[in-house]
Design a protein around this motif. Structure first.
Motif, PDB file in Angstrom:
ATOM      1  N   ARG A 182      -2.866  -8.244   0.718  1.00  0.00           N
ATOM      2  CA  ARG A 182      -2.944  -8.839  -0.622  1.00  0.00           C
ATOM      3  C   ARG A 182      -3.184  -7.763  -1.678  1.00  0.00           C
ATOM      4  NH1 ARG A 182      -7.015 -13.756  -2.542  1.00  0.00           N
ATOM      5  NH2 ARG A 182      -6.118 -13.984  -4.639  1.00  0.00           N
ATOM      6  N   VAL A 183      -4.052  -6.801  -1.359  1.00  0.00           N
ATOM      7  CA  VAL A 183      -4.299  -5.694  -2.290  1.00  0.00           C
ATOM      8  C   VAL A 183      -3.010  -4.933  -2.574  1.00  0.00           C
ATOM      9  CG1 VAL A 183      -5.459  -3.471  -2.563  1.00  0.00           C
ATOM     10  CG2 VAL A 183      -6.735  -5.440  -1.697  1.00  0.00           C
ATOM     11  N   ALA A 184      -2.227  -4.667  -1.526  1.00  0.00           N
ATOM     12  CA  ALA A 184      -0.963  -3.951  -1.710  1.00  0.00           C
ATOM     13  C   ALA A 184      -0.036  -4.720  -2.648  1.00  0.00           C
ATOM     14  CB  ALA A 184      -0.292  -3.723  -0.357  1.00  0.00           C
ATOM     15  N   LEU A 185       0.087  -6.014  -2.419  1.00  0.00           N
ATOM     16  CA  LEU A 185       0.992  -6.832  -3.228  1.00  0.00           C
ATOM     17  C   LEU A 185       0.534  -6.930  -4.678  1.00  0.00           C
ATOM     18  CD1 LEU A 185       1.708  -9.822  -0.797  1.00  0.00           C
ATOM     19  CD2 LEU A 185       3.252  -7.950  -1.364  1.00  0.00           C
ATOM     20  N   GLU A 186      -0.759  -7.032  -4.888  1.00  0.00           N
ATOM     21  CA  GLU A 186      -1.263  -7.314  -6.234  1.00  0.00           C
ATOM     22  C   GLU A 186      -1.520  -6.058  -7.065  1.00  0.00           C
ATOM     23  OE1 GLU A 186      -4.587  -9.952  -5.831  1.00  0.00           O
ATOM     24  OE2 GLU A 186      -3.331 -11.640  -5.180  1.00  0.00           O
ATOM     25  N   THR A 187      -1.826  -4.939  -6.404  1.00  0.00           N
ATOM     26  CA  THR A 187      -2.136  -3.716  -7.165  1.00  0.00           C
ATOM     27  C   THR A 187      -0.985  -2.724  -7.183  1.00  0.00           C
ATOM     28  OG1 THR A 187      -3.026  -2.459  -5.275  1.00  0.00           O
ATOM     29  CG2 THR A 187      -4.540  -3.934  -6.440  1.00  0.00           C
ATOM     30  N   GLY A 188      -0.024  -2.887  -6.252  1.00  0.00           N
ATOM     31  CA  GLY A 188       1.074  -1.927  -6.173  1.00  0.00           C
ATOM     32  C   GLY A 188       0.721  -0.685  -5.379  1.00  0.00           C
ATOM     33  N   ASP A 189      -0.452  -0.687  -4.745  1.00  0.00           N
ATOM     34  CA  ASP A 189      -0.815   0.413  -3.850  1.00  0.00           C
ATOM     35  C   ASP A 189      -0.089   0.171  -2.529  1.00  0.00           C
ATOM     36  OD1 ASP A 189      -1.897   2.277  -2.144  1.00  0.00           O
ATOM     37  OD2 ASP A 189      -3.986   1.764  -2.544  1.00  0.00           O
ATOM     38  N   ILE A 190       1.076   0.778  -2.390  1.00  0.00           N
ATOM     39  CA  ILE A 190       1.987   0.475  -1.287  1.00  0.00           C
ATOM     40  C   ILE A 190       1.346   0.724   0.073  1.00  0.00           C
ATOM     41  CG2 ILE A 190       4.203   1.113  -0.239  1.00  0.00           C
ATOM     42  CD1 ILE A 190       4.383  -0.506  -2.865  1.00  0.00           C
ATOM     43  N   ASP A 191       0.412   1.645   0.140  1.00  0.00           N
ATOM     44  CA  ASP A 191      -0.197   2.002   1.420  1.00  0.00           C
ATOM     45  C   ASP A 191      -1.577   1.382   1.617  1.00  0.00           C
ATOM     46  OD1 ASP A 191       1.897   3.699   2.477  1.00  0.00           O
ATOM     47  OD2 ASP A 191       1.416   5.053   0.827  1.00  0.00           O
ATOM     48  N   ALA A 192      -1.868   0.326   0.873  1.00  0.00           N
ATOM     49  CA  ALA A 192      -3.169  -0.333   1.012  1.00  0.00           C
ATOM     50  C   ALA A 192      -3.207  -1.252   2.227  1.00  0.00           C
ATOM     51  CB  ALA A 192      -3.500  -1.128  -0.246  1.00  0.00           C
ATOM     52  N   GLY A 193      -2.060  -1.774   2.641  1.00  0.00           N
ATOM     53  CA  GLY A 193      -2.021  -2.716   3.761  1.00  0.00           C
ATOM     54  C   GLY A 193      -0.590  -3.028   4.141  1.00  0.00           C
ATOM     55  N   LEU A 194      -0.439  -4.018   5.002  1.00  0.00           N
ATOM     56  CA  LEU A 194       0.897  -4.421   5.435  1.00  0.00           C
ATOM     57  C   LEU A 194       1.629  -5.164   4.321  1.00  0.00           C
ATOM     58  CD1 LEU A 194       0.192  -5.809   9.027  1.00  0.00           C
ATOM     59  CD2 LEU A 194       1.073  -3.537   8.407  1.00  0.00           C
ATOM     60  N   ILE A 195       2.922  -4.894   4.216  1.00  0.00           N
ATOM     61  CA  ILE A 195       3.807  -5.625   3.310  1.00  0.00           C
ATOM     62  C   ILE A 195       4.904  -6.238   4.177  1.00  0.00           C
ATOM     63  CG2 ILE A 195       5.455  -5.440   1.413  1.00  0.00           C
ATOM     64  CD1 ILE A 195       3.779  -3.061   0.387  1.00  0.00           C
ATOM     65  N   TRP A 196       4.899  -7.551   4.274  1.00  0.00           N
ATOM     66  CA  TRP A 196       5.848  -8.224   5.148  1.00  0.00           C
ATOM     67  C   TRP A 196       7.219  -8.264   4.481  1.00  0.00           C
ATOM     68  CZ3 TRP A 196       4.232  -9.912   9.993  1.00  0.00           C
ATOM     69  CH2 TRP A 196       2.868  -9.762  10.233  1.00  0.00           C
ATOM     70  N   ALA A 197       8.228  -7.744   5.155  1.00  0.00           N
ATOM     71  CA  ALA A 197       9.576  -7.682   4.586  1.00  0.00           C
ATOM     72  C   ALA A 197      10.598  -7.604   5.705  1.00  0.00           C
ATOM     73  CB  ALA A 197       9.720  -6.473   3.653  1.00  0.00           C
ATOM     74  N   GLY A 198      11.801  -8.103   5.437  1.00  0.00           N
ATOM     75  CA  GLY A 198      12.844  -8.154   6.446  1.00  0.00           C
ATOM     76  C   GLY A 198      13.928  -7.112   6.244  1.00  0.00           C
ATOM     77  N   GLN A 199      14.879  -7.103   7.165  1.00  0.00           N
ATOM     78  CA  GLN A 199      15.972  -6.146   7.125  1.00  0.00           C
ATOM     79  C   GLN A 199      16.910  -6.371   5.947  1.00  0.00           C
ATOM     80  OE1 GLN A 199      17.388  -6.739  11.218  1.00  0.00           O
ATOM     81  NE2 GLN A 199      16.657  -4.689  11.721  1.00  0.00           N
ATOM     82  N   VAL A 200      16.803  -7.530   5.314  1.00  0.00           N
ATOM     83  CA  VAL A 200      17.636  -7.815   4.148  1.00  0.00           C
ATOM     84  C   VAL A 200      17.349  -6.854   2.994  1.00  0.00           C
ATOM     85  CG1 VAL A 200      16.120  -9.467   2.977  1.00  0.00           C
ATOM     86  CG2 VAL A 200      18.608  -9.751   2.824  1.00  0.00           C
ATOM     87  N   GLN A 201      16.291  -6.064   3.096  1.00  0.00           N
ATOM     88  CA  GLN A 201      16.056  -5.028   2.090  1.00  0.00           C
ATOM     89  C   GLN A 201      17.321  -4.201   1.839  1.00  0.00           C
ATOM     90  OE1 GLN A 201      11.712  -3.184   2.398  1.00  0.00           O
ATOM     91  NE2 GLN A 201      12.521  -3.592   4.425  1.00  0.00           N
ATOM     92  N   GLY A 202      18.119  -4.010   2.877  1.00  0.00           N
ATOM     93  CA  GLY A 202      19.345  -3.226   2.739  1.00  0.00           C
ATOM     94  C   GLY A 202      20.404  -3.866   1.867  1.00  0.00           C
ATOM     95  N   LEU A 203      20.213  -5.135   1.493  1.00  0.00           N
ATOM     96  CA  LEU A 203      21.176  -5.835   0.640  1.00  0.00           C
ATOM     97  C   LEU A 203      20.632  -6.088  -0.763  1.00  0.00           C
ATOM     98  CD1 LEU A 203      22.509  -8.517   3.171  1.00  0.00           C
ATOM     99  CD2 LEU A 203      23.440  -6.236   2.682  1.00  0.00           C
ATOM    100  N   ILE A 204      19.421  -5.622  -1.030  1.00  0.00           N
ATOM    101  CA  ILE A 204      18.815  -5.858  -2.346  1.00  0.00           C
ATOM    102  C   ILE A 204      19.194  -4.716  -3.284  1.00  0.00           C
ATOM    103  CG2 ILE A 204      16.636  -6.061  -3.600  1.00  0.00           C
ATOM    104  CD1 ILE A 204      15.446  -7.379  -1.100  1.00  0.00           C
ATOM    105  N   ARG A 205      19.843  -5.062  -4.377  1.00  0.00           N
ATOM    106  CA  ARG A 205      20.336  -4.059  -5.321  1.00  0.00           C
ATOM    107  C   ARG A 205      19.693  -4.149  -6.705  1.00  0.00           C
ATOM    108  NH1 ARG A 205      22.129  -2.675  -0.978  1.00  0.00           N
ATOM    109  NH2 ARG A 205      24.272  -2.929  -0.256  1.00  0.00           N
ATOM    110  N   ASP A 206      18.987  -5.262  -6.982  1.00  0.00           N
ATOM    111  CA  ASP A 206      18.436  -5.443  -8.321  1.00  0.00           C
ATOM    112  C   ASP A 206      17.263  -6.410  -8.256  1.00  0.00           C
ATOM    113  OD1 ASP A 206      19.736  -7.808  -7.808  1.00  0.00           O
ATOM    114  OD2 ASP A 206      20.910  -7.858  -9.661  1.00  0.00           O
ATOM    115  N   ILE A 207      16.631  -6.624  -9.404  1.00  0.00           N
ATOM    116  CA  ILE A 207      15.502  -7.546  -9.501  1.00  0.00           C
ATOM    117  C   ILE A 207      15.834  -8.568 -10.589  1.00  0.00           C
ATOM    118  CG2 ILE A 207      13.008  -7.753  -9.890  1.00  0.00           C
ATOM    119  CD1 ILE A 207      12.796  -4.792  -9.029  1.00  0.00           C
TER     120      ILE A 207
END
Length: 325
Positions: free
Chosen positions: A273-298
């Motif tokens: 939760r700390v990672a998600l809310e603060t942007g500290d990428i290495d604070a904890g686990l970030i659950w994400a799938g292989q579809v990251q390879g298809l993400i091109r924008d926000i």
């Protein structure tokens, strides 16, 4: 061309696209945005610290959309389990009519939801589990392939096989989860026998997702190789984004004498939760799938849903029709 399926009719939505329930992410802002875009948004019950907090979050979501939305209730074995029955009661008493269940032995919850007229979508990672849920009386299945974020099960069956294998046997409406992020995926899922798609990671990389911009950028920067499988040794496999924490978990778990207690300090949900809310990428686990390879924008959820449907319609109407001519 509108894409109408048994699933869109079942839950009363315009497009066959569901935003999966995600811990710390499935909040009113995101669920309402997906529902307003014509899909089905889901609140995550256990993101809320108490059943009363869930009631307030449901009210908040209802103030943001007049379209159908649902609640995810994930049941996991635990030494000190949350008060699932109280969360269930909060969902029912708040007038929610759609629930996504997932996890361990949901029969008690399914029965109670069905008694109160709630439509139940159960998430499964294997055909045998889907058939069991169908016998249990759920209204729809979400079949979760090996590509997914979260817990893909222990069979390692990717969607290209799992979806049609399930479609051959499951009679109730079924949506496909794991690896979906664009119109090609929606068209493919429909061709494989599903009646919609469920997306988690892709909806994290949207404007309305209530997580830090640095996490969204991580999803954008990673490719399809940017995940780690953790907990495999402990028969509770999870797929998460690659970062220093998940790398450590993999390294520790590889030791011959490793036990779960060795990684427990790294994998606490509060750290994620700390990672998600603060942007500290290495604070904890970030659950994400292989579809990251298809993400091109926000994009906004409205832009994303509209684009996916338009792409799928174009593929179905033009490319596939031309090939069949």
């Amino acid at each position: 061309m509108a894409i109408r399926t048994r699933f869109t009719e079942l839950v009363g939505i315009e497009h066959p696209i569901v935003q999966g329930g995600m811990m710390w992410v499935g909040r009113a802002e995101l669920a309402a945005a997906v529902s307003n875009a014509g899909g089905l948004g889901l609140l995550t019950a256990l993101t809320q610290p108490t059943p009363d907090d869930l009631r307030r979050e449901i009210d908040r979501c209802r103030a943001m959309t007049d379209k159908p939305f649902g609640v995810n209730l994930t049941i996991l074995p635990s030494v000190s389990p949350p008060p699932y029955a109280e969360y269930r009661r909060a969902i029912i008493e708040s007038g929610v009519t759609i629930v996504e269940t997932a996890g361990h032995k949901p029969q008690e919850h399914v029965d109670e939801f069905k008694t109160h007229g709630v439509k139940v979508i159960h998430k499964c990672t294997a055909v045998r589990h889907a058939l069991s849920a169908e016998r249990m009386g759920v209204d729809a299945i979400s079949i979760d392939g090996f590509e997914c974020a979260g817990h893909p099960g222990e069979d390692d069956i990717p969607g290209l096989i799992l979806i049609p294998a399930a479609a051959d046997k499951v009679k109730i409406p079924m949506i496909a989860s794991g690896g979906f992020g664009d119109g090609r995926g929606l068209a493919a899922a429909l061709a494989l026998g599903a009646e919609g798609i469920n997306m988690g990671t892709r909806f994290c990389a949207t404007v309305e997702a209530p997580i830090h911009d640095k996490v969204k950028q991580l999803l954008l920067d990673n490719d399809e190789r940017g995940t780690n499988l953790i907990f495999r040794k402990f028969h509770n496999t999870g797929r998460v984004a690659k970062n220093s924490v998940s790398d450590q978990v993999v390294a520790i778990s590889a030791r011959e004498d490793a036990v779960f207690e060795d990684v427990r300090p790294l994998v606490a949900g509060a750290k994620g939760r700390v990672a998600l809310e603060t942007g500290d990428i290495d604070a904890g686990l970030i659950w994400a799938g292989q579809v990251q390879g298809l993400i091109r924008d926000i994009p906004t959820c409205a832009e994303l849903v509209s684009r996916i449907v338009s792409e799928a319609e174009t593929i179905i109407r033009h490319r596939l029709s031309a090939l069949a001519a």
